[in-house]
Design a protein around this motif. Structure first.
Motif, PDB file in Angstrom:
ATOM      1  N   ALA A 242      -3.824  25.218  29.551  1.00  0.00           N
ATOM      2  CA  ALA A 242      -4.586  25.415  30.783  1.00  0.00           C
ATOM      3  C   ALA A 242      -5.332  24.134  31.165  1.00  0.00           C
ATOM      4  N   LEU A 243      -5.970  23.511  30.201  1.00  0.00           N
ATOM      5  CA  LEU A 243      -6.708  22.270  30.486  1.00  0.00           C
ATOM      6  C   LEU A 243      -5.758  21.141  30.861  1.00  0.00           C
ATOM      7  N   ALA A 244      -4.601  21.093  30.207  1.00  0.00           N
ATOM      8  CA  ALA A 244      -3.632  20.036  30.527  1.00  0.00           C
ATOM      9  C   ALA A 244      -3.173  20.140  31.977  1.00  0.00           C
ATOM     10  N   VAL A 245      -2.909  21.353  32.435  1.00  0.00           N
ATOM     11  CA  VAL A 245      -2.475  21.549  33.813  1.00  0.00           C
ATOM     12  C   VAL A 245      -3.608  21.216  34.783  1.00  0.00           C
ATOM     13  N   CYS A 246      -4.818  21.642  34.465  1.00  0.00           N
ATOM     14  CA  CYS A 246      -5.958  21.352  35.340  1.00  0.00           C
ATOM     15  C   CYS A 246      -6.204  19.853  35.453  1.00  0.00           C
ATOM     16  N   ASN A 247      -6.089  19.154  34.334  1.00  0.00           N
ATOM     17  CA  ASN A 247      -6.289  17.702  34.359  1.00  0.00           C
ATOM     18  C   ASN A 247      -5.172  16.990  35.114  1.00  0.00           C
ATOM     19  N   ARG A 248      -3.990  17.573  35.087  1.00  0.00           N
ATOM     20  CA  ARG A 248      -2.854  16.967  35.797  1.00  0.00           C
ATOM     21  C   ARG A 248      -2.963  17.201  37.305  1.00  0.00           C
ATOM     22  N   PHE A 249      -3.557  18.317  37.695  1.00  0.00           N
ATOM     23  CA  PHE A 249      -3.681  18.662  39.115  1.00  0.00           C
ATOM     24  C   PHE A 249      -5.152  18.905  39.475  1.00  0.00           C
ATOM     25  N   PRO A 250      -6.002  17.881  39.338  1.00  0.00           N
ATOM     26  CA  PRO A 250      -7.439  18.083  39.573  1.00  0.00           C
ATOM     27  C   PRO A 250      -7.773  18.463  41.018  1.00  0.00           C
ATOM     28  N   GLU A 251      -7.009  17.921  41.966  1.00  0.00           N
ATOM     29  CA  GLU A 251      -7.291  18.246  43.365  1.00  0.00           C
ATOM     30  C   GLU A 251      -7.044  19.723  43.642  1.00  0.00           C
ATOM     31  N   ALA A 252      -5.909  20.235  43.181  1.00  0.00           N
ATOM     32  CA  ALA A 252      -5.602  21.658  43.360  1.00  0.00           C
ATOM     33  C   ALA A 252      -6.627  22.515  42.629  1.00  0.00           C
ATOM     34  N   ALA A 253      -7.034  22.066  41.434  1.00  0.00           N
ATOM     35  CA  ALA A 253      -8.018  22.820  40.651  1.00  0.00           C
ATOM     36  C   ALA A 253      -9.349  22.895  41.392  1.00  0.00           C
ATOM     37  N   ASN A 254      -9.801  21.786  41.931  1.00  0.00           N
ATOM     38  CA  ASN A 254     -11.098  21.756  42.608  1.00  0.00           C
ATOM     39  C   ASN A 254     -11.082  22.487  43.943  1.00  0.00           C
ATOM     40  N   GLU A 255      -9.904  22.533  44.576  1.00  0.00           N
ATOM     41  CA  GLU A 255      -9.790  23.217  45.871  1.00  0.00           C
ATOM     42  C   GLU A 255      -9.504  24.699  45.732  1.00  0.00           C
ATOM     43  N   GLY A 256      -9.373  25.185  44.508  1.00  0.00           N
ATOM     44  CA  GLY A 256      -9.109  26.604  44.296  1.00  0.00           C
ATOM     45  C   GLY A 256      -7.667  26.991  44.512  1.00  0.00           C
ATOM     46  N   ARG A 257      -6.748  26.024  44.510  1.00  0.00           N
ATOM     47  CA  ARG A 257      -5.326  26.310  44.693  1.00  0.00           C
ATOM     48  C   ARG A 257      -4.588  26.477  43.362  1.00  0.00           C
ATOM     49  N   LEU A 258      -5.324  26.442  42.278  1.00  0.00           N
ATOM     50  CA  LEU A 258      -4.716  26.552  40.951  1.00  0.00           C
ATOM     51  C   LEU A 258      -5.321  27.734  40.205  1.00  0.00           C
ATOM     52  N   ALA A 259      -4.454  28.489  39.538  1.00  0.00           N
ATOM     53  CA  ALA A 259      -4.905  29.607  38.707  1.00  0.00           C
ATOM     54  C   ALA A 259      -4.128  29.583  37.408  1.00  0.00           C
ATOM     55  N   VAL A 260      -4.734  30.112  36.362  1.00  0.00           N
ATOM     56  CA  VAL A 260      -4.035  30.285  35.088  1.00  0.00           C
ATOM     57  C   VAL A 260      -3.888  31.775  34.839  1.00  0.00           C
ATOM     58  N   ARG A 261      -2.721  32.126  34.339  1.00  0.00           N
ATOM     59  CA  ARG A 261      -2.439  33.542  34.089  1.00  0.00           C
ATOM     60  C   ARG A 261      -2.392  33.809  32.594  1.00  0.00           C
ATOM     61  N   LEU A 262      -3.249  34.729  32.155  1.00  0.00           N
ATOM     62  CA  LEU A 262      -3.256  35.172  30.768  1.00  0.00           C
ATOM     63  C   LEU A 262      -2.359  36.396  30.635  1.00  0.00           C
ATOM     64  N   ASP A 263      -1.311  36.261  29.834  1.00  0.00           N
ATOM     65  CA  ASP A 263      -0.365  37.354  29.628  1.00  0.00           C
ATOM     66  C   ASP A 263      -0.022  37.479  28.138  1.00  0.00           C
ATOM     67  N   THR A 264      -0.957  37.073  27.300  1.00  0.00           N
ATOM     68  CA  THR A 264      -0.753  37.074  25.846  1.00  0.00           C
ATOM     69  C   THR A 264      -0.415  38.484  25.365  1.00  0.00           C
ATOM     70  N   HIS A 265       0.657  38.593  24.584  1.00  0.00           N
ATOM     71  CA  HIS A 265       1.069  39.920  24.112  1.00  0.00           C
ATOM     72  C   HIS A 265       0.148  40.411  22.996  1.00  0.00           C
ATOM     73  N   GLY A 266       0.264  41.683  22.689  1.00  0.00           N
ATOM     74  CA  GLY A 266      -0.656  42.316  21.744  1.00  0.00           C
ATOM     75  C   GLY A 266      -0.425  41.968  20.293  1.00  0.00           C
ATOM     76  N   GLY A 267       0.507  41.076  20.017  1.00  0.00           N
ATOM     77  CA  GLY A 267       0.790  40.705  18.627  1.00  0.00           C
ATOM     78  C   GLY A 267      -0.058  39.571  18.092  1.00  0.00           C
ATOM     79  N   ARG A 268      -0.868  38.946  18.952  1.00  0.00           N
ATOM     80  CA  ARG A 268      -1.695  37.834  18.475  1.00  0.00           C
ATOM     81  C   ARG A 268      -2.914  37.637  19.375  1.00  0.00           C
TER      82      ARG A 268
END
Length: 391
Positions: A242-268
Protein backbone atom coordinates in the motif's frame (compact mmCIF):
# COMPACT_ATOMS: atom_id res chain seq x y z
CA UNK A 1 -39.89 6.27 -9.92
CA UNK A 2 -43.14 4.88 -8.45
CA UNK A 3 -44.75 1.98 -10.27
CA UNK A 4 -48.34 2.27 -11.38
CA UNK A 5 -50.80 0.39 -9.14
CA UNK A 6 -52.47 -1.08 -12.23
CA UNK A 7 -51.13 -1.89 -15.65
CA UNK A 8 -52.66 -2.77 -19.01
CA UNK A 9 -51.03 -3.87 -22.25
CA UNK A 10 -49.77 -0.91 -24.23
CA UNK A 11 -50.92 -1.36 -27.82
CA UNK A 12 -47.92 0.67 -28.96
CA UNK A 13 -45.61 -1.91 -27.42
CA UNK A 14 -47.16 -5.12 -28.70
CA UNK A 15 -44.65 -7.91 -28.88
CA UNK A 16 -43.79 -8.98 -32.46
CA UNK A 17 -45.11 -12.46 -33.37
CA UNK A 18 -41.68 -14.09 -33.43
CA UNK A 19 -40.81 -12.70 -29.99
CA UNK A 20 -44.22 -13.66 -28.64
CA UNK A 21 -43.74 -17.23 -29.89
CA UNK A 22 -40.31 -17.43 -28.26
CA UNK A 23 -41.72 -16.03 -25.03
CA UNK A 24 -44.43 -18.70 -25.01
CA UNK A 25 -41.80 -21.39 -25.61
CA UNK A 26 -39.83 -20.11 -22.63
CA UNK A 27 -42.91 -20.05 -20.41
CA UNK A 28 -43.88 -23.58 -21.42
CA UNK A 29 -40.36 -24.88 -20.84
CA UNK A 30 -39.81 -23.32 -17.43
CA UNK A 31 -43.20 -23.34 -15.71
CA UNK A 32 -44.36 -26.22 -13.51
CA UNK A 33 -46.23 -29.04 -15.26
CA UNK A 34 -49.23 -28.83 -12.95
CA UNK A 35 -49.83 -25.21 -13.91
CA UNK A 36 -49.76 -26.15 -17.59
CA UNK A 37 -52.25 -28.98 -16.99
CA UNK A 38 -54.52 -26.61 -15.08
CA UNK A 39 -54.37 -24.16 -17.98
CA UNK A 40 -55.47 -26.92 -20.38
CA UNK A 41 -58.38 -27.89 -18.12
CA UNK A 42 -59.56 -24.28 -17.80
CA UNK A 43 -59.30 -23.71 -21.54
CA UNK A 44 -61.38 -26.84 -22.16
CA UNK A 45 -63.95 -26.31 -19.39
CA UNK A 46 -64.45 -22.56 -19.23
CA UNK A 47 -62.51 -19.52 -18.12
CA UNK A 48 -62.85 -17.46 -14.94
CA UNK A 49 -61.39 -14.18 -13.81
CA UNK A 50 -59.11 -14.84 -10.84
CA UNK A 51 -57.24 -12.68 -8.37
CA UNK A 52 -53.96 -13.82 -6.84
CA UNK A 53 -52.50 -12.48 -3.60
CA UNK A 54 -48.70 -12.57 -3.59
CA UNK A 55 -46.82 -12.56 -0.27
CA UNK A 56 -43.67 -13.65 1.52
CA UNK A 57 -43.16 -15.36 4.85
CA UNK A 58 -40.52 -12.93 6.15
CA UNK A 59 -40.00 -9.16 6.26
CA UNK A 60 -38.70 -7.74 2.97
CA UNK A 61 -38.06 -4.58 1.02
CA UNK A 62 -40.56 -4.52 -1.85
CA UNK A 63 -38.91 -4.91 -5.29
CA UNK A 64 -41.64 -5.53 -7.87
CA UNK A 65 -40.29 -3.78 -10.97
CA UNK A 66 -38.68 -6.69 -12.82
CA UNK A 67 -41.70 -8.89 -12.16
CA UNK A 68 -44.13 -6.18 -13.29
CA UNK A 69 -42.19 -5.48 -16.47
CA UNK A 70 -42.23 -9.18 -17.34
CA UNK A 71 -45.96 -9.49 -16.70
CA UNK A 72 -46.57 -6.44 -18.89
CA UNK A 73 -44.55 -8.05 -21.66
CA UNK A 74 -46.49 -11.32 -21.40
CA UNK A 75 -49.79 -9.47 -21.31
CA UNK A 76 -48.86 -7.53 -24.44
CA UNK A 77 -47.80 -10.74 -26.18
CA UNK A 78 -51.07 -12.47 -25.28
CA UNK A 79 -53.26 -9.44 -25.88
CA UNK A 80 -54.58 -9.72 -22.32
CA UNK A 81 -55.21 -7.14 -19.64
CA UNK A 82 -53.56 -8.02 -16.34
CA UNK A 83 -54.58 -5.83 -13.43
CA UNK A 84 -51.56 -5.47 -11.13
CA UNK A 85 -52.44 -3.76 -7.88
CA UNK A 86 -49.27 -3.01 -5.95
CA UNK A 87 -50.09 -2.56 -2.27
CA UNK A 88 -46.78 -0.89 -1.41
CA UNK A 89 -44.36 1.43 -3.14
CA UNK A 90 -41.03 0.16 -4.39
CA UNK A 91 -38.49 0.27 -1.55
CA UNK A 92 -41.11 -0.02 1.20
CA UNK A 93 -40.58 -2.35 4.14
CA UNK A 94 -43.28 -5.05 4.19
CA UNK A 95 -43.95 -7.40 7.08
CA UNK A 96 -44.07 -11.19 6.98
CA UNK A 97 -47.31 -12.51 5.50
CA UNK A 98 -48.60 -9.14 4.33
CA UNK A 99 -49.93 -9.22 0.76
CA UNK A 100 -47.46 -7.51 -1.55
CA UNK A 101 -49.81 -7.20 -4.50
CA UNK A 102 -53.00 -8.50 -6.07
CA UNK A 103 -52.84 -9.82 -9.62
CA UNK A 104 -56.05 -10.26 -11.62
CA UNK A 105 -56.71 -11.70 -15.05
CA UNK A 106 -58.26 -14.58 -17.02
CA UNK A 107 -57.26 -17.84 -15.34
CA UNK A 108 -56.43 -19.41 -18.69
CA UNK A 109 -53.85 -16.69 -19.34
CA UNK A 110 -52.38 -16.25 -15.88
CA UNK A 111 -52.28 -19.66 -14.20
CA UNK A 112 -49.15 -20.78 -16.08
CA UNK A 113 -47.17 -17.66 -15.15
CA UNK A 114 -46.91 -18.17 -11.39
CA UNK A 115 -43.60 -20.01 -11.39
CA UNK A 116 -41.83 -17.37 -13.43
CA UNK A 117 -43.17 -14.18 -11.91
CA UNK A 118 -42.47 -15.44 -8.39
CA UNK A 119 -38.88 -16.15 -9.40
CA UNK A 120 -38.57 -12.50 -10.37
CA UNK A 121 -39.88 -11.20 -7.05
CA UNK A 122 -38.83 -13.15 -3.97
CA UNK A 123 -35.06 -13.16 -4.28
CA UNK A 124 -34.97 -9.47 -5.13
CA UNK A 125 -37.09 -8.56 -2.10
CA UNK A 126 -34.82 -10.44 0.31
CA UNK A 127 -31.61 -9.14 -1.28
CA UNK A 128 -32.95 -5.58 -1.00
CA UNK A 129 -33.63 -6.20 2.69
CA UNK A 130 -30.04 -7.40 3.12
CA UNK A 131 -28.70 -4.37 1.27
CA UNK A 132 -30.89 -2.06 3.33
CA UNK A 133 -29.66 -3.58 6.60
CA UNK A 134 -25.99 -3.16 5.71
CA UNK A 135 -26.43 0.42 4.56
CA UNK A 136 -28.33 1.36 7.72
CA UNK A 137 -25.65 -0.18 9.93
CA UNK A 138 -22.87 1.76 8.17
CA UNK A 139 -24.64 4.92 6.99
CA UNK A 140 -21.44 6.86 6.28
CA UNK A 141 -19.92 4.11 4.16
CA UNK A 142 -20.53 3.70 0.44
CA UNK A 143 -21.27 0.21 -0.88
CA UNK A 144 -20.41 -1.57 -4.11
CA UNK A 145 -22.42 -4.60 -5.25
CA UNK A 146 -19.79 -7.15 -6.28
CA UNK A 147 -22.07 -10.16 -6.29
CA UNK A 148 -22.31 -10.92 -10.02
CA UNK A 149 -19.81 -13.79 -9.98
CA UNK A 150 -21.66 -15.38 -7.05
CA UNK A 151 -24.92 -15.46 -9.00
CA UNK A 152 -26.45 -18.37 -10.88
CA UNK A 153 -26.54 -16.65 -14.24
CA UNK A 154 -27.32 -13.26 -15.72
CA UNK A 155 -30.98 -13.21 -14.66
CA UNK A 156 -30.08 -13.65 -10.99
CA UNK A 157 -27.33 -11.04 -11.33
CA UNK A 158 -29.89 -8.55 -12.62
CA UNK A 159 -32.21 -9.29 -9.70
CA UNK A 160 -29.38 -8.74 -7.21
CA UNK A 161 -28.25 -5.46 -8.78
CA UNK A 162 -31.80 -4.14 -8.87
CA UNK A 163 -32.29 -5.21 -5.26
CA UNK A 164 -29.09 -3.56 -4.06
CA UNK A 165 -30.10 -0.30 -5.72
CA UNK A 166 -33.56 -0.37 -4.12
CA UNK A 167 -32.25 -1.35 -0.68
CA UNK A 168 -29.60 1.36 -0.83
CA UNK A 169 -32.12 4.02 -1.84
CA UNK A 170 -34.43 2.97 0.98
CA UNK A 171 -31.59 3.32 3.50
CA UNK A 172 -30.74 6.72 2.04
CA UNK A 173 -34.36 7.77 2.47
CA UNK A 174 -34.79 6.42 5.99
CA UNK A 175 -31.47 7.15 7.70
CA UNK A 176 -29.56 9.35 5.27
CA UNK A 177 -27.17 6.54 4.40
CA UNK A 178 -24.71 6.81 1.53
CA UNK A 179 -26.02 3.47 0.29
CA UNK A 180 -24.95 1.61 -2.84
CA UNK A 181 -23.15 3.78 -5.36
CA UNK A 182 -22.69 1.16 -8.05
CA UNK A 183 -21.93 -2.41 -8.99
CA UNK A 184 -19.37 -4.40 -10.95
CA UNK A 185 -21.02 -5.00 -14.35
CA UNK A 186 -22.05 -2.73 -17.20
CA UNK A 187 -25.28 -4.61 -17.90
CA UNK A 188 -26.88 -3.64 -14.60
CA UNK A 189 -25.08 -0.35 -13.87
CA UNK A 190 -28.19 1.58 -14.94
CA UNK A 191 -29.95 0.56 -11.73
CA UNK A 192 -27.51 2.80 -9.88
CA UNK A 193 -27.69 5.65 -12.38
CA UNK A 194 -24.35 4.71 -13.93
CA UNK A 195 -23.31 3.88 -17.48
CA UNK A 196 -20.65 1.34 -16.52
CA UNK A 197 -19.70 -0.99 -13.70
CA UNK A 198 -17.07 -0.06 -11.11
CA UNK A 199 -13.83 -1.85 -10.30
CA UNK A 200 -10.17 -1.63 -11.23
CA UNK A 201 -8.29 -4.89 -10.70
CA UNK A 202 -8.71 -8.49 -9.51
CA UNK A 203 -6.03 -10.64 -7.91
CA UNK A 204 -5.36 -12.10 -11.36
CA UNK A 205 -3.81 -8.82 -12.53
CA UNK A 206 -1.47 -8.72 -9.53
CA UNK A 207 -0.25 -12.23 -10.28
CA UNK A 208 0.13 -11.39 -13.97
CA UNK A 209 2.18 -8.27 -13.25
CA UNK A 210 4.43 -10.00 -10.72
CA UNK A 211 4.02 -7.31 -8.06
CA UNK A 212 1.32 -5.10 -6.63
CA UNK A 213 3.18 -1.95 -7.64
CA UNK A 214 3.70 -3.17 -11.19
CA UNK A 215 -0.01 -3.98 -11.49
CA UNK A 216 -0.84 -0.42 -10.40
CA UNK A 217 1.61 0.96 -12.96
CA UNK A 218 0.12 -1.15 -15.74
CA UNK A 219 -3.34 0.00 -14.78
CA UNK A 220 -2.32 3.65 -14.75
CA UNK A 221 -0.59 3.30 -18.14
CA UNK A 222 -3.70 1.73 -19.65
CA UNK A 223 -6.26 3.98 -17.94
CA UNK A 224 -4.34 7.19 -17.19
CA UNK A 225 -5.84 9.62 -14.74
CA UNK A 226 -8.66 7.33 -13.64
CA UNK A 227 -9.63 6.57 -10.05
CA UNK A 228 -7.62 3.51 -9.00
CA UNK A 229 -8.30 0.96 -6.27
CA UNK A 230 -5.37 -1.37 -5.66
CA UNK A 231 -5.65 -4.81 -4.09
CA UNK A 232 -2.87 -5.16 -1.53
CA UNK A 233 -3.22 -8.66 -0.05
CA UNK A 234 -1.90 -10.86 -2.90
CA UNK A 235 1.64 -11.16 -1.53
CA UNK A 236 0.70 -10.87 2.13
CA UNK A 237 2.34 -7.44 2.32
CA UNK A 238 -0.69 -5.22 2.69
CA UNK A 239 1.13 -2.38 4.43
CA UNK A 240 4.35 -2.52 2.41
CA UNK A 241 2.54 -2.68 -0.93
CA UNK A 242 0.00 0.00 0.00
CA UNK A 243 2.77 2.45 0.89
CA UNK A 244 4.75 1.54 -2.23
CA UNK A 245 1.78 2.37 -4.45
CA UNK A 246 1.05 5.60 -2.58
CA UNK A 247 4.67 6.71 -2.89
CA UNK A 248 4.64 5.88 -6.59
CA UNK A 249 1.44 7.86 -7.21
CA UNK A 250 1.59 10.72 -4.66
CA UNK A 251 -0.52 13.08 -6.76
CA UNK A 252 -3.38 10.58 -7.07
CA UNK A 253 -3.03 9.77 -3.36
CA UNK A 254 -3.23 13.41 -2.29
CA UNK A 255 -6.14 14.15 -4.64
CA UNK A 256 -8.19 11.24 -3.31
CA UNK A 257 -8.03 9.31 -6.60
CA UNK A 258 -6.27 6.35 -5.00
CA UNK A 259 -7.71 3.67 -2.74
CA UNK A 260 -6.38 0.44 -1.28
CA UNK A 261 -8.59 -2.59 -1.03
CA UNK A 262 -8.28 -4.99 1.89
CA UNK A 263 -9.46 -8.46 0.87
CA UNK A 264 -7.26 -10.61 3.12
CA UNK A 265 -8.73 -14.10 3.47
CA UNK A 266 -9.59 -15.63 6.81
CA UNK A 267 -6.55 -17.90 6.86
CA UNK A 268 -4.09 -15.25 8.04
CA UNK A 269 -3.62 -11.82 9.59
CA UNK A 270 -2.67 -8.82 7.50
CA UNK A 271 0.95 -7.76 7.51
CA UNK A 272 2.07 -6.54 10.92
CA UNK A 273 -0.75 -8.06 12.96
CA UNK A 274 -1.20 -11.15 15.08
CA UNK A 275 -3.68 -11.78 17.92
CA UNK A 276 -1.77 -9.72 20.47
CA UNK A 277 -1.06 -6.86 18.09
CA UNK A 278 -4.69 -6.81 16.95
CA UNK A 279 -5.93 -6.39 20.51
CA UNK A 280 -3.38 -3.60 20.99
CA UNK A 281 -4.61 -1.77 17.88
CA UNK A 282 -8.19 -1.73 19.10
CA UNK A 283 -7.10 -0.78 22.60
CA UNK A 284 -5.44 2.32 21.15
CA UNK A 285 -8.35 3.38 18.95
CA UNK A 286 -11.50 2.05 20.64
CA UNK A 287 -10.52 0.88 24.13
CA UNK A 288 -14.02 -0.15 25.18
CA UNK A 289 -14.62 -2.42 22.19
CA UNK A 290 -13.14 -5.60 23.63
CA UNK A 291 -14.53 -4.97 27.09
CA UNK A 292 -18.05 -5.46 25.78
CA UNK A 293 -19.40 -8.99 25.56
CA UNK A 294 -18.78 -10.43 22.11
CA UNK A 295 -19.68 -13.66 20.38
CA UNK A 296 -16.98 -15.74 18.75
CA UNK A 297 -17.90 -14.38 15.33
CA UNK A 298 -17.86 -10.79 16.56
CA UNK A 299 -14.45 -11.21 18.16
CA UNK A 300 -13.10 -12.61 14.93
CA UNK A 301 -14.39 -9.62 13.01
CA UNK A 302 -12.79 -7.33 15.59
CA UNK A 303 -9.37 -8.88 16.16
CA UNK A 304 -9.23 -12.09 14.13
CA UNK A 305 -7.74 -13.07 10.82
CA UNK A 306 -8.84 -11.58 7.53
CA UNK A 307 -10.34 -8.12 7.18
CA UNK A 308 -10.94 -7.30 10.83
CA UNK A 309 -11.64 -3.97 12.48
CA UNK A 310 -8.09 -4.06 13.83
CA UNK A 311 -6.76 -4.60 10.30
CA UNK A 312 -8.68 -1.60 9.00
CA UNK A 313 -7.53 0.64 11.86
CA UNK A 314 -3.96 -0.60 11.33
CA UNK A 315 -4.05 0.32 7.63
CA UNK A 316 -5.64 3.71 8.29
CA UNK A 317 -3.05 4.57 10.93
CA UNK A 318 -0.22 3.48 8.63
CA UNK A 319 -1.46 5.61 5.74
CA UNK A 320 -1.99 8.63 8.00
CA UNK A 321 1.48 8.38 9.53
CA UNK A 322 2.92 8.46 6.02
CA UNK A 323 0.86 11.55 5.20
CA UNK A 324 -1.61 9.80 2.88
CA UNK A 325 -4.73 11.10 4.59
CA UNK A 326 -6.81 11.15 1.41
CA UNK A 327 -6.18 7.56 0.35
CA UNK A 328 -9.39 5.65 0.83
CA UNK A 329 -9.85 2.17 2.26
CA UNK A 330 -12.10 -0.32 0.50
CA UNK A 331 -12.98 -3.32 2.65
CA UNK A 332 -14.27 -6.60 1.27
CA UNK A 333 -14.32 -10.30 2.21
CA UNK A 334 -17.26 -11.64 4.17
CA UNK A 335 -19.17 -8.42 4.74
CA UNK A 336 -22.74 -9.21 5.72
CA UNK A 337 -25.18 -7.28 7.90
CA UNK A 338 -23.79 -8.75 11.11
CA UNK A 339 -20.21 -7.88 10.22
CA UNK A 340 -21.28 -4.37 9.19
CA UNK A 341 -22.99 -3.95 12.56
CA UNK A 342 -19.78 -4.93 14.38
CA UNK A 343 -17.73 -2.54 12.25
CA UNK A 344 -20.20 0.23 13.02
CA UNK A 345 -19.99 -0.48 16.75
CA UNK A 346 -16.28 0.37 16.74
CA UNK A 347 -16.46 3.10 14.06
CA UNK A 348 -14.05 1.24 11.80
CA UNK A 349 -12.53 3.75 9.32
CA UNK A 350 -13.99 2.24 6.13
CA UNK A 351 -14.71 4.39 3.10
CA UNK A 352 -16.28 1.76 0.83
CA UNK A 353 -17.52 -1.79 1.38
CA UNK A 354 -17.53 -4.27 -1.47
CA UNK A 355 -20.13 -6.91 -0.77
CA UNK A 356 -20.55 -10.06 -2.80
CA UNK A 357 -22.15 -13.29 -1.72
CA UNK A 358 -24.24 -11.75 1.07
CA UNK A 359 -26.81 -10.06 -1.17
CA UNK A 360 -28.38 -13.39 -2.18
CA UNK A 361 -27.75 -14.90 1.27
CA UNK A 362 -30.39 -16.90 3.17
CA UNK A 363 -31.71 -18.41 -0.04
CA UNK A 364 -34.23 -20.53 1.84
CA UNK A 365 -36.04 -17.30 2.74
CA UNK A 366 -36.36 -15.92 -0.78
CA UNK A 367 -39.50 -17.77 -1.80
CA UNK A 368 -42.47 -15.65 -2.78
CA UNK A 369 -45.87 -17.36 -2.73
CA UNK A 370 -49.10 -16.73 -4.64
CA UNK A 371 -52.61 -17.94 -3.83
CA UNK A 372 -55.83 -17.29 -5.70
CA UNK A 373 -58.15 -15.36 -3.38
CA UNK A 374 -61.14 -14.78 -5.70
CA UNK A 375 -62.85 -16.53 -8.62
CA UNK A 376 -65.07 -14.31 -10.76
CA UNK A 377 -65.08 -11.83 -7.90
CA UNK A 378 -66.16 -14.36 -5.25
CA UNK A 379 -63.64 -14.55 -2.37
CA UNK A 380 -62.16 -18.02 -1.90
CA UNK A 381 -58.80 -19.14 -0.54
CA UNK A 382 -57.45 -22.31 1.00
CA UNK A 383 -57.98 -22.75 4.73
CA UNK A 384 -55.30 -20.99 6.73
CA UNK A 385 -54.65 -18.27 4.17
CA UNK A 386 -57.68 -16.12 4.96
CA UNK A 387 -55.32 -13.29 5.91
CA UNK A 388 -54.72 -12.78 2.19
CA UNK A 389 -58.31 -11.83 1.43
CA UNK A 390 -59.07 -8.21 0.71
CA UNK A 391 -60.09 -6.28 3.79
Amino acid sequence: MPLKPETKPDVTKLVPPAQAAELERQIAAHTDAYFKRTKAIVQRTGDKTVTYAVFMRRPVIFCPRIMVEWLEKVGAARGVTFKIELLHEEGTWVGAGEPLLYLTGPMSQIVDLETLYLQKLGAACVAAYNAYSMCCDLPNVRFLAMDARHCAGAEMAELMAYAASVGGKAARRDVGAAGFIGNATDATAHYFGNEKGFGTMPHALIGYAGSTLKAAELYDETFPGEQMTVLVDYYGQEVTDALAVCNRFPEAANEGRLAVRLDTHGGRYIEGLDPQASYAVLERHVPNAIRQYRTEHELRWLVGTGVSAAAIYHMRATLDRAGFFNVKIVASSGFNAAKCKVMASVSAPIDIVGTGSYLPDSWVETYATADIVAYDGVPSVKVGREFLLRR
